[in-house]
Design a protein around this motif. Structure first.
Motif, PDB file in Angstrom:
ATOM      1  N   PHE A 142       0.816  -1.205   0.000  1.00  0.00           N
ATOM      2  CA  PHE A 142       0.000   0.000   0.000  1.00  0.00           C
ATOM      3  C   PHE A 142       0.854   1.260   0.000  1.00  0.00           C
ATOM      4  CE2 PHE A 142      -2.996  -3.059   1.965  1.00  0.00           C
ATOM      5  CZ  PHE A 142      -3.990  -2.972   1.018  1.00  0.00           C
ATOM      6  N   TYR A 143       2.008   1.192   0.676  1.00  0.00           N
ATOM      7  CA  TYR A 143       2.865   2.377   0.788  1.00  0.00           C
ATOM      8  C   TYR A 143       4.137   2.254  -0.028  1.00  0.00           C
ATOM      9  CZ  TYR A 143      -0.534   2.963   4.366  1.00  0.00           C
ATOM     10  OH  TYR A 143      -1.728   3.047   5.010  1.00  0.00           O
ATOM     11  N   PHE A 144       4.286   1.121  -0.710  1.00  0.00           N
ATOM     12  CA  PHE A 144       5.376   0.895  -1.667  1.00  0.00           C
ATOM     13  C   PHE A 144       6.767   1.079  -1.067  1.00  0.00           C
ATOM     14  CE2 PHE A 144       1.617   2.608  -3.866  1.00  0.00           C
ATOM     15  CZ  PHE A 144       1.251   1.453  -4.531  1.00  0.00           C
ATOM     16  N   TYR A 145       6.938   0.649   0.182  1.00  0.00           N
ATOM     17  CA  TYR A 145       8.256   0.658   0.792  1.00  0.00           C
ATOM     18  C   TYR A 145       9.078  -0.476   0.197  1.00  0.00           C
ATOM     19  CZ  TYR A 145       7.254   4.043   4.506  1.00  0.00           C
ATOM     20  OH  TYR A 145       6.976   5.186   5.202  1.00  0.00           O
ATOM     21  N   SER A 146      10.361  -0.235   0.030  1.00  0.00           N
ATOM     22  CA  SER A 146      11.257  -1.289  -0.452  1.00  0.00           C
ATOM     23  C   SER A 146      11.567  -2.241   0.697  1.00  0.00           C
ATOM     24  CB  SER A 146      12.554  -0.672  -0.984  1.00  0.00           C
ATOM     25  OG  SER A 146      13.293  -0.116   0.092  1.00  0.00           O
ATOM     26  N   ASP A 147      12.114  -3.420   0.353  1.00  0.00           N
ATOM     27  CA  ASP A 147      12.523  -4.370   1.399  1.00  0.00           C
ATOM     28  C   ASP A 147      13.546  -3.730   2.329  1.00  0.00           C
ATOM     29  OD1 ASP A 147      10.849  -6.156   0.165  1.00  0.00           O
ATOM     30  OD2 ASP A 147      12.435  -7.490  -0.550  1.00  0.00           O
ATOM     31  N   ASN A 148      14.425  -2.934   1.761  1.00  0.00           N
ATOM     32  CA  ASN A 148      15.460  -2.276   2.556  1.00  0.00           C
ATOM     33  C   ASN A 148      14.839  -1.288   3.549  1.00  0.00           C
ATOM     34  OD1 ASN A 148      18.114  -1.535   3.332  1.00  0.00           O
ATOM     35  ND2 ASN A 148      18.026   0.226   1.962  1.00  0.00           N
ATOM     36  N   LYS A 152      14.780  -1.537   7.734  1.00  0.00           N
ATOM     37  CA  LYS A 152      15.208  -0.466   8.647  1.00  0.00           C
ATOM     38  C   LYS A 152      14.128  -0.139   9.676  1.00  0.00           C
ATOM     39  CE  LYS A 152      18.506   1.718   5.537  1.00  0.00           C
ATOM     40  NZ  LYS A 152      18.780   2.871   4.666  1.00  0.00           N
ATOM     41  N   ILE A 153      12.877  -0.115   9.236  1.00  0.00           N
ATOM     42  CA  ILE A 153      11.773   0.198  10.157  1.00  0.00           C
ATOM     43  C   ILE A 153      11.688  -0.837  11.277  1.00  0.00           C
ATOM     44  CG2 ILE A 153       9.244   0.266  10.365  1.00  0.00           C
ATOM     45  CD1 ILE A 153       9.200   1.570   7.571  1.00  0.00           C
ATOM     46  N   PHE A 154      11.785  -2.120  10.906  1.00  0.00           N
ATOM     47  CA  PHE A 154      11.627  -3.190  11.894  1.00  0.00           C
ATOM     48  C   PHE A 154      12.952  -3.661  12.491  1.00  0.00           C
ATOM     49  CE2 PHE A 154       7.659  -3.771   9.387  1.00  0.00           C
ATOM     50  CZ  PHE A 154       6.774  -3.554  10.426  1.00  0.00           C
ATOM     51  N   ASN A 155      14.049  -3.062  12.009  1.00  0.00           N
ATOM     52  CA  ASN A 155      15.379  -3.420  12.502  1.00  0.00           C
ATOM     53  C   ASN A 155      15.657  -4.915  12.316  1.00  0.00           C
ATOM     54  OD1 ASN A 155      17.884  -2.778  13.525  1.00  0.00           O
ATOM     55  ND2 ASN A 155      17.266  -3.099  15.659  1.00  0.00           N
ATOM     56  N   ILE A 156      15.390  -5.383  11.087  1.00  0.00           N
ATOM     57  CA  ILE A 156      15.634  -6.771  10.722  1.00  0.00           C
ATOM     58  C   ILE A 156      16.370  -6.782   9.387  1.00  0.00           C
ATOM     59  CG2 ILE A 156      13.654  -7.721  11.981  1.00  0.00           C
ATOM     60  CD1 ILE A 156      12.063  -7.736   9.371  1.00  0.00           C
ATOM     61  N   THR A 157      16.825  -7.957   8.962  1.00  0.00           N
ATOM     62  CA  THR A 157      17.522  -8.059   7.685  1.00  0.00           C
ATOM     63  C   THR A 157      16.512  -8.076   6.532  1.00  0.00           C
ATOM     64  OG1 THR A 157      17.473 -10.467   7.620  1.00  0.00           O
ATOM     65  CG2 THR A 157      19.341  -9.436   8.768  1.00  0.00           C
ATOM     66  N   GLU A 159      16.477 -10.236   4.206  1.00  0.00           N
ATOM     67  CA  GLU A 159      16.072 -11.637   4.059  1.00  0.00           C
ATOM     68  C   GLU A 159      14.902 -11.942   5.003  1.00  0.00           C
ATOM     69  OE1 GLU A 159      15.632 -15.420   2.787  1.00  0.00           O
ATOM     70  OE2 GLU A 159      16.844 -13.864   1.862  1.00  0.00           O
ATOM     71  N   ASN A 160      14.987 -11.417   6.228  1.00  0.00           N
ATOM     72  CA  ASN A 160      13.912 -11.612   7.198  1.00  0.00           C
ATOM     73  C   ASN A 160      12.628 -10.925   6.716  1.00  0.00           C
ATOM     74  OD1 ASN A 160      12.339 -11.939   9.528  1.00  0.00           O
ATOM     75  ND2 ASN A 160      14.122 -11.796  10.845  1.00  0.00           N
ATOM     76  N   VAL A 161      12.776  -9.765   6.056  1.00  0.00           N
ATOM     77  CA  VAL A 161      11.610  -9.086   5.480  1.00  0.00           C
ATOM     78  C   VAL A 161      10.947 -10.000   4.458  1.00  0.00           C
ATOM     79  CG1 VAL A 161      10.876  -7.191   3.975  1.00  0.00           C
ATOM     80  CG2 VAL A 161      12.434  -6.740   5.869  1.00  0.00           C
ATOM     81  N   ARG A 162      11.753 -10.604   3.570  1.00  0.00           N
ATOM     82  CA  ARG A 162      11.199 -11.476   2.534  1.00  0.00           C
ATOM     83  C   ARG A 162      10.512 -12.701   3.143  1.00  0.00           C
ATOM     84  NH1 ARG A 162      15.623  -9.189  -0.141  1.00  0.00           N
ATOM     85  NH2 ARG A 162      17.126 -10.726   0.573  1.00  0.00           N
TER      86      ARG A 162
END
Length: 195
Positions: A142-148, A152-157, A159-162
């Motif tokens: 909805f907000y088109f944030y990149s994985d990167n 940063k927002i969740f302080n995770i890698t 890969e963890n985002v994916r």
């Protein structure tokens, strides 16, 4: 906004809110504007978010951290979505007037109405997901944030985002496959395996 801050008697709370505004005000406005596509309404949403933050300052320990950024972004996003729905509800047109308002192209008006209804149902199902899953889907689609950026927002890698995004999508598919309305309307055609 400064007038609002001046009304807060507790100096520590006022200072914390001012620091949040300086650090995240622009980000909050961008998120709100993406949802509302209206400058004035986006400003109103940011102000409403700060009013809500007054009652939640105890949940914020550190200003300059990804957890705080995610918290304020999610608050303003939810307020913006509610404002969008309210505006949409107030601006609801009669079906006769809709044909004149929509451009005449290959998609019939009935198909457009069904698409809008299904989108609402999908958004509703996203809200039923675990908050970590609904937040990551919202930020990505909805907000088109990149994985990167999400990392940063969740302080995770990344890969963890994916991985979280994959799990969130699987959970959403499971919820959608159980929705009788979507199945009856022919939107959901089969299982996760593509059947």
């Amino acid at each position: 906004m400064l007038i609002f801050f001046a009304t807060i008697k507790d100096e520590q709370s006022r200072n914390k809110l001012e620091a949040l505004y300086i650090k995240y005000g622009k980000d909050m406005f961008k998120v709100s504007y993406r949802v509302l596509n209206d400058y004035q309404l986006a400003q109103d949403a940011v102000q409403a978010a700060f009013i809500k933050l007054v009652g939640n300052l105890d949940k914020i320990d550190e200003i300059n951290c990804n957890k705080t950024r995610a918290f304020v972004v999610i608050i303003v996003r939810n307020i913006s979505i509610n404002m969008y729905r309210e505006r949409k509800r107030r601006n609801h047109m009669s079906l006769e007037g809709m044909e004149d308002a929509l451009p005449d192209d290959s998609q019939m008006i009935d198909e457009k109405l069904i698409s809008m209804e299904m989108f609402s149902q999908i958004v509703s199902k996203i809200k039923e997901l675990h908050p970590a899953y609904s937040d990551i889907i919202s930020l990505k689609f909805f907000y088109f944030y990149s994985d990167n950026e999400i990392a940063k927002i969740f302080n995770i890698t990344q890969e963890n985002v994916r991985v979280r995004l994959y799990r969130a999508k699987r959970s959403l598919i499971k919820l959608l496959s159980q929705s009788e309305e979507l199945i009856e309307n022919g939107w959901f055609f089969g299982s996760e395996s593509g059947g």
